[in-house]
Enzyme design. Structure first.
Site, PDB file in Angstrom:
ATOM      1  N   GLY A  44     -28.804 -60.923 -16.674  1.00  0.00           N
ATOM      2  CA  GLY A  44     -28.685 -59.911 -17.714  1.00  0.00           C
ATOM      3  C   GLY A  44     -27.669 -60.151 -18.804  1.00  0.00           C
ATOM      4  N   ASP A  69     -29.291 -63.034  -9.507  1.00  0.00           N
ATOM      5  CA  ASP A  69     -29.238 -64.338  -8.823  1.00  0.00           C
ATOM      6  C   ASP A  69     -30.392 -64.460  -7.832  1.00  0.00           C
ATOM      7  OD1 ASP A  69     -26.852 -64.879 -10.198  1.00  0.00           O
ATOM      8  OD2 ASP A  69     -25.617 -64.086  -8.574  1.00  0.00           O
TER       9      ASP A  69
END
Length: 147
Positions: A44, A69
């Site tokens: 993000g 992740d």
């Protein structure tokens, strides 16, 4: 073992911990021309920063601590990412350290090159394989799981 074709236009994940974001943005700026020929993905905040600072389009996942992740790891497992550039901070404990370790594990498992610092990223992007299709070798996981 089986071979999997990696296309000439790479799908590249760009990730950085907070203390390393400026370094990653600087690296992307230095290699903007080459990276503009590939598809970029990012967690993000990192993806937003890279896009704003370079003008390059970046497909964004969630922020790392919110599952970004893990989303990148899932894309690796699905064969949808070819390279990971992850400038992680080795001096600061992260609340999502287990996610980071899982991402490193998945990248190794699926033979996806991962640069964790600028020198390695420079070596990777200057490789002749960076701009051509490439046949990577994967272990046959089904056979390993049966034994």
């Amino acid at each position: 073992m089986k071979e999997v074709s990696v296309p000439a236009t790479k799908r590249i994940a760009l990730v950085a911990h907070d203390n390393r974001k400026e370094d990653l943005v600087s690296w992307v700026k230095a290699h903007r021309e080459i990276l503009s020929k590939h598809r970029l993905f990012g967690t993000g905040t990192t993806g937003k920063l890279i896009s704003e600072e370079t003008g390059l389009p970046v497909t964004r996942f969630l922020s790392g601590p919110l599952g970004g992740d893990q989303q990148i790891g899932a894309k690796i497992a699905e064969g949808d990412l070819d390279i990971v550039v992850f400038f992680w901070d080795p001096l600061t404990a992260q609340p999502h350290d287990p996610d980071v370790k899982a991402l490193l594990r998945i990248a190794v498992l699926y033979n996806v090159p991962m640069a964790c610092n600028r020198s390695t990223a420079d070596y990777m992007i200057s490789s002749p394989q960076f701009t051509i299709s490439y046949e990577k070798v994967l272990l046959n996981f089904e056979l390993l799981c049966e034994s």
